[in-house]
Design an enzyme around this catalytic site. Structure first.
Site, PDB file in Angstrom:
ATOM      1  N   GLY A 155       5.874  -6.532 -15.071  1.00 28.27           N
ATOM      2  CA  GLY A 155       5.560  -7.206 -13.698  1.00 28.27           C
ATOM      3  C   GLY A 155       4.812  -8.629 -13.865  1.00 28.27           C
TER       4      GLY A 155
ATOM      5  N   CYS B 226      30.530   3.860   5.877  1.00 30.09           N
ATOM      6  CA  CYS B 226      31.539   2.670   5.669  1.00 30.09           C
ATOM      7  C   CYS B 226      33.094   3.159   6.064  1.00 30.09           C
ATOM      8  CB  CYS B 226      31.743   2.843   4.076  1.00 30.09           C
ATOM      9  SG  CYS B 226      32.757   1.977   3.109  1.00 30.09           S
TER      10      CYS B 226
ATOM     11  N   CYS C 225      35.270   4.030   3.053  1.00 31.63           N
ATOM     12  CA  CYS C 225      35.027   5.391   2.067  1.00 31.63           C
ATOM     13  C   CYS C 225      34.363   6.196   2.985  1.00 31.63           C
ATOM     14  CB  CYS C 225      34.506   4.961   0.697  1.00 31.63           C
ATOM     15  SG  CYS C 225      32.637   4.437   0.979  1.00 31.63           S
TER      16      CYS C 225
ATOM     17  N   CYS D  47      30.860  -0.691   2.495  1.00 35.97           N
ATOM     18  CA  CYS D  47      29.999  -0.815   1.402  1.00 35.97           C
ATOM     19  C   CYS D  47      29.932  -2.039   0.812  1.00 35.97           C
ATOM     20  CB  CYS D  47      30.313   0.286   0.336  1.00 35.97           C
ATOM     21  SG  CYS D  47      30.457   1.912   0.872  1.00 35.97           S
TER      22      CYS D  47
ATOM     23  N   CYS E 271      32.376   2.236  -3.580  1.00 31.08           N
ATOM     24  CA  CYS E 271      33.276   2.207  -2.431  1.00 31.08           C
ATOM     25  C   CYS E 271      34.561   2.745  -2.980  1.00 31.08           C
ATOM     26  CB  CYS E 271      33.684   1.048  -1.741  1.00 31.08           C
ATOM     27  SG  CYS E 271      34.110   1.294   0.085  1.00 31.08           S
TER      28      CYS E 271
END
Lengths: 367, 260, 284
Positions: free
Chosen positions: C31, C240, C243, C265, C271
């Site tokens: 980080g 979606c 899909c 998606c 997808c």
């Protein structure tokens, strides 16, 4: 039925083809040669070399041609090329006192040893369009007048003359053995030393520095400047090979140097004397060199014990924003898709509006 | 010796130069729990430099500032690591600036201004932070409906009271104040002084207050330091110093107020 | 176009070594933003130069590269970057998340879970999480050094006070390994939980700002919140349209000038896999 967009690759290729076509323009018009750009658009070439940080007229001309005359884009092209070049040697500091001067003026003294040399300048031209230039000149190439021969002897700078009297601060000689800061290899850190600052300013965007320099004159960090000297001409670049006892000249480059002389009332520890701001560009780049000198002096406020009140005196502000590549890239990255971020915001705004709409009737009912 | 028998802050021969000039020279005093120390003098007398040195914002060239910590005994604040010093400044110590803009975050709400110090020391419950902010707004007599307003929209007196609340929320032991009533109307000043006096008494606060206004120290300070040209020329109980000044400069200072 | 001879993956080896040292340091201090000597790249700053330099430093001839922008492999900038590496490094490229060894991304984390050995390279515009409050680098570095992060919660407090909720929907700040405050780059907060304890190495490159940072595999990544206002991710009422996925981040597509819209998606690979599986099922 919706089918997701495909063929980004084809679209990019088509865009590139279109770009090439636009760059060429009407094929009935003769194509620009690099020599034409280098010779006849020489100030554009100078700016691209300066901010592109690479002294090569031909490559700068190529970049300008490829960028369709967009100098910031050309600077980008040159920088991206430069970054891949090997480092063969580090040159010695150039001695501008030994410059073969083609222009040299001082605004602080009426006459100076070596005299004022006006040279090729836009100053004192009336900015009237010259319609004769609309047509290729009748005399053709033969019209070129032979310029005054450059003075062979070295011209001591005005700064040196003032310095000998102790009126102008001495430039503290750097440690020759210590490496000079190089922002193309190591990131900026703050507080930045003057070598790093000058490098950043030399590569910095002319328009940005011009506005900042101007702002100091209008009172945003006033530093009482006088154009001590502006000189332009050729200087010799030398290197000191590791295994040789002498230096080797590797060529001449054209540079513009501005030594700004700034009044300084002194402080508790320093008597009154004049201080300096410094600007240097490749080629003939007077406006940039002067703006750079103003900003250099403004950034020395910490060292001179002056209160920083204007943007030009704010080191982080100036150095983080002066590079046109960084600025142009980041501003223009807004063109890239942000569908996902935007969708995230859409979902949130809708939820918040829904919550507000649900809360409203209840509030009314409660009244 | 128990902590009760010791001063909270002991200042020893504090000296700070600017160039060749001593902005404050050889200042020593003790500050006891619950005590309010006034520092008076005209501008340029070195009182602000002294306050900056005391409040860990300006390292002195000589001398020490010894603080009796809650658990770690006595420390010289300039021997602490910066992290420890900064932690001290946002927990045990408070700092009230003359200009509230220097002490407040003007871009965030009054509630967030008060809550910030709590969050800085780990408070992670929104409801509790908000309750604390509300309670403190009440104590400094700011209407609760203003909790989500930004201080920009507040009057000068409200901003100053908000700054005080923002400092007191972590129950500090010492508060440093730099001309806290400067720039306020007389009636607003009086209200602020009343509030300060109450808070000091209720919270058993130790305070170092710098001002050029003798009326302020007369009302608030137990003891006084009179500064001139960087040095303390007279020190003592407030009433004593103001009613029976010994040093010619103090006499001048006191008489000029009476004439005014 | 004649581009002459460039080194493998464009950058010279010395520069790559410098970048690798920077990356190692970043991995060692999860980080923490490590400054590095950013190089000018042949694409603009703000267009992924940081991520590209990181990828160029770690990529080898055997790597398989996937590049996504907004979750999709076929957005123009993703295409452009993938082409850049195909040209300068000659590496194999893929659109399948599970086949890639390196995934360079802008604004998304793939929906399919990453596995050990994979590296996710993020393009980062502004790396500094404290920048909204404090424009000065000198001050923000000190705040990081001293873990003075209270101000991050001030921002969340303001959101709740004003909007009744935490109104940050992307680039949502996180704390890494209980120490450094980090910007995850402008991914939607939907993706934040995927960063936590992820088996893949996550590298972040900010070219213009000259910083690289990292989240090593299996590292704790916590999204900031309050005890009584816990972190939440976006959700949709729809699935979606292509899909049927109900668990993925959805893009909104305007399908007519009457404002009709559909949701699909954002992760094109996820997808397509699901569509293929569905049609296979239908055929069986």
């Amino acid at each position: 039925m919706y089918v997701s967009v495909k063929g980004g690759e084809k679209a990019i290729e088509a865009a590139h083809a279109l770009l090439a076509e636009e760059r060429r323009g009407d094929p009935a018009v003769p194509e620009l040669g690099l020599d034409q750009i280098a010779e006849q658009l020489s100030l554009g070439v100078a700016r691209v070399m300066s901010e592109g940080a690479l002294y090569d007229r031909e490559l700068a001309a190529l970049a300008i041609k490829q960028a369709r005359g967009d100098l910031v884009e050309a600077i980008f092209l040159l920088r991206a090329y430069r970054t891949t070049l090997p480092r063969l040697a580090t040159s010695l500091p150039v001695d501008t006192d030994r410059m073969a001067v083609r222009r040299r003026i001082s605004a602080t003294f009426k006459d100076i040893p070596g005299g004022q040399v006006l040279g090729p300048t836009f100053d004192y031209t009336h900015r009237l369009l010259d319609f004769d230039l609309a047509q290729p000149s009748a005399q053709g190439d033969a019209a070129r007048p032979s310029g005054e021969p450059a003075p062979a002897r070295p011209l001591p700078s005005v700064a040196r003359i003032l310095g000998e009297e102790g009126l102008l601060e001495r430039e503290v000689p750097g440690d020759d053995a210590a490496p000079v800061a190089d922002l193309t290899r190591a990131p900026l850190s703050f507080p930045a030393e003057r070598d790093a600052r000058l490098q950043a300013l030399a590569r910095g965007d002319e328009g940005f520095l011009l506005a900042l320099g101007y702002s100091t004159q209008r009172g945003y960090g006033r530093n009482h400047p006088f154009a001590g000297e502006i000189r332009m001409g050729d200087v010799t670049v030398e290197i000191q090979p590791d295994d040789l006892p002498f230096t080797v000249e590797i060529g001449d480059i054209e540079v513009t140097e501005c030594q700004m002389v700034n009044s300084f009332k002194g402080s508790k520890t320093k008597p009154a004397q004049f201080t300096r701001g410094y600007g240097l560009t490749f080629g003939h780049g007077e406006r940039k060199a002067m703006a750079m000198a103003l900003v250099d002096r403004a950034l020395r406020c910490r060292e001179l014990g002056e209160e920083a009140v204007g943007p030009a005196q704010d080191e982080e502000f100036v150095l983080y924003h002066c590079d046109s590549l960084e600025a142009s890239g980041f501003v223009q990255h807004l063109k890239l898709p942000h569908y996902v971020d935007f969708q995230s915001e859409l979902v949130m705004v809708r939820e918040m509006r829904k919550a507000a709409a649900e809360a409203a009737p209840k509030a009314e009912a409660a009244e | 010796m128990s902590a009760v028998d010791q001063p909270l802050l002991r200042v020893e021969s504090l000296t700070r130069y600017f160039g060749a000039r001593a902005a404050c020279r050889d200042v020593s005093f003790d500050l006891w729990p619950g005590e309010v120390m006034g520092v008076v003098g005209e501008s340029g007398s070195g009182k602000t430099t002294l306050l900056n040195c005391l409040s860990a914002r300006l390292r002195p060239d000589a001398g020490r500032v010894l603080y009796q910590t809650r658990h770690e005994g006595v420390v010289d604040i300039y021997d602490l690591r910066e992290a420890e010093r900064r932690l001290l400044m946002r927990t045990d110590w408070g700092l009230v600036h003359q200009n509230p803009r220097d002490g407040l975050r003007m871009g965030v709400s009054a509630g967030a201004n008060i809550g910030e110090r709590l969050m800085a020391v780990g408070a992670r419950h929104y409801g509790e932070i908000r309750d604390a902010a509300s309670a403190w707004l009440g104590r400094v007599e700011i209407d609760l409906s203003r909790i989500d307003d930004r201080p920009r929209a507040f009057s000068g007196g409200m901003q100053q009271r908000l700054q005080i609340a923002r400092n007191l929320v972590t129950a500090p032991r010492i508060v440093f104040m730099d001309e806290p009533t400067g720039g306020l109307d007389v009636s607003v000043q009086a209200r602020l002084l009343d509030l300060l006096r109450e808070l000091v008494r209720e919270l058993h606060l130790s305070v170092v207050i710098v001002t050029h206004d003798l009326a302020v120290v007369r009302l608030l300070a137990h003891r006084l330091l009179v500064m001139r040209q960087g040095e303390v020329v007279e020190a003592g109980l407030t009433d004593q110093v103001l009613d029976d000044p010994q040093h010619p400069y103090t006499q001048l200072l006191v008489s000029s107020v009476l004439q005014a | 176009m004649n581009t002459g001879g460039y080194n493998f993956a464009y950058l010279d080896e010395q520069t790559k070594r410098m970048l690798r040292r920077t990356i190692l340091k970043a991995v060692a201090i999860p980080g923490y933003q490590v400054p590095f000597g950013d190089r000018e790249m042949p694409m603009p700053h703000g267009w992924g130069t940081g991520g590209i330099q990181v990828t160029a430093a770690i990529i080898g001839p055997d790597d398989v590269l996937k590049v996504i922008d907004q979750g999709a492999d076929d957005t123009t900038n993703a295409v452009s970057i993938r082409k850049f590496f195909a040209k300068t490094a000659g590496v194999a490229t893929t659109t399948r998340t599970e086949d890639a060894t390196i995934v360079q991304t802008r604004h998304r984390i793939p929906e399919k879970p990453l596995h050990e050995g994979q590296i996710l390279v993020y393009q980062v515009p502004i790396p500094e999480p404290l920048r909204w409050l404090e424009p000065r680098e000198t001050e923000t570095r000190k705040m990081h050094a001293l873990s003075e992060y209270g101000i991050m919660h001030v921002r969340l407090y303001e959101d709740i006070a004003t909007h009744g909720r935490i109104a940050t929907s992307y680039d949502y700040p996180v704390q890494v390994n209980d120490r450094y405050m980090m910007r995850p780059s402008p991914i939607p907060k939907f993706d934040n939980p995927k960063m936590d304890m992820n088996p893949a190495l996550q590298l972040f490159g900010a070219g213009r700002e000259k910083r690289i940072y990292a989240v090593p595999p299996y590292t704790k990544v916590k999204s900031l919140d309050f005890d009584d206002y816990p972190f939440e991710v976006q959700s949709w009422d729809q699935s979606c349209a292509l899909c049927g996925a109900g668990d993925s981040f959805l893009d909104e597509i305007i399908t007519s000038d009457r404002g009709d819209r559909m949701f699909v998606c954002s992760d094109s690979d996820y997808c397509q896999d699901r569509q293929a599986a569905r049609s296979k099922e239908a055929a069986e």
